[in-house]
Enzyme design. Structure first.
Site, PDB file in Angstrom:
ATOM      1  N   LYS A  42       0.821  -1.183   0.000  1.00 26.53           N
ATOM      2  CA  LYS A  42       0.000   0.000   0.000  1.00 26.53           C
ATOM      3  C   LYS A  42       0.867   1.250   0.000  1.00 26.53           C
ATOM      4  CE  LYS A  42      -3.615  -1.967   2.936  1.00 26.53           C
ATOM      5  NZ  LYS A  42      -4.254  -1.837   4.244  1.00 26.53           N
ATOM      6  N   ASP A 102      14.648  -0.745   2.103  1.00 28.33           N
ATOM      7  CA  ASP A 102      15.441  -0.777   3.328  1.00 28.33           C
ATOM      8  C   ASP A 102      16.202  -2.089   3.421  1.00 28.33           C
ATOM      9  OD1 ASP A 102      13.122  -2.218   4.026  1.00 28.33           O
ATOM     10  OD2 ASP A 102      12.408  -0.673   5.353  1.00 28.33           O
ATOM     11  N   PHE A 151      12.821   5.412  11.177  1.00 25.19           N
ATOM     12  CA  PHE A 151      11.539   4.927  10.674  1.00 25.19           C
ATOM     13  C   PHE A 151      10.738   6.140  10.228  1.00 25.19           C
ATOM     14  CE2 PHE A 151       7.211   3.335  10.847  1.00 25.19           C
ATOM     15  CZ  PHE A 151       7.356   2.098  10.222  1.00 25.19           C
TER      16      PHE A 151
END
Length: 178
Positions: A42, A102, A151
């Site tokens: 998403k 990542d 993050f």
């Protein structure tokens, strides 16, 4: 949505400049070709929509859903394919578009899966490249923004399905959230 406790990392203007640059590079590299662009759901949906509009050549769009995070901020290392493509990639120029690279596990697994379907060419594009998190040798062909660690949420990226609608990208520490 409130941004209290979030540290802005990349403004919507900076993101827009990077999207435009990527669109120009991709348009130049695929000049005269038709391109199948694949959105990794998403997280990449906002980046994907903006990037498709910045590409100045014919594109077809399709979507996949791949996950390796679950409810955590660290990858599990296990890649789960939740939605496959509806179009064939065989003999086509294909560009996978993802929000963030990542660990490399998810994008590498998707790349290998699609490469096995015999596209004419296969490349990858990511908005964010989190360099220090890499656990594979996989590298994206097109990168919007490189950064070292942290993050991030916003511009489609989430934490437990929250923060996707933020127009900027923020550094987020779940330990600091309420």
């Amino acid at each position: 949505m409130p941004t209290q406790g979030l540290e802005k990392s990349y403004s919507r203007e900076h993101i827009a400049r990077q999207v435009q640059r990527l669109g120009e590079e991709i348009s130049r590299d695929y000049a005269g070709e038709e391109l199948l662009v694949v959105c990794v759901l998403k997280g990449a949906f906002l980046f994907f929509a903006d990037l498709v509009r910045a590409i100045s050549l014919p594109v077809n769009v399709d979507f996949v859903r791949v996950a390796s995070y679950g409810p955590h901020t660290q990858t599990t290392g296990l890649v789960e394919f939740r939605k496959d493509l509806e179009m064939s990639v065989t003999g086509r120029h294909v560009l996978i578009i993802d929000d963030i690279l990542d660990s490399g596990f998810t994008l590498e697994a998707l790349y290998q899966k699609l490469a096995g379907r015999k596209p004419e060419s296969l490349k990858t594009c990511v908005l964010l490249d989190k360099r220090q998190a890499r656990q594979t040798a996989f590298e994206a062909d097109y990168v919007g923004i490189s950064f070292d660690s942290g993050f991030v949420v916003g511009y489609g990226l989430d934490y437990q399905e929250s923060f996707r609608s933020l127009a900027d990208i923020y550094l987020f520490d779940p330990a600091q959230s309420v």
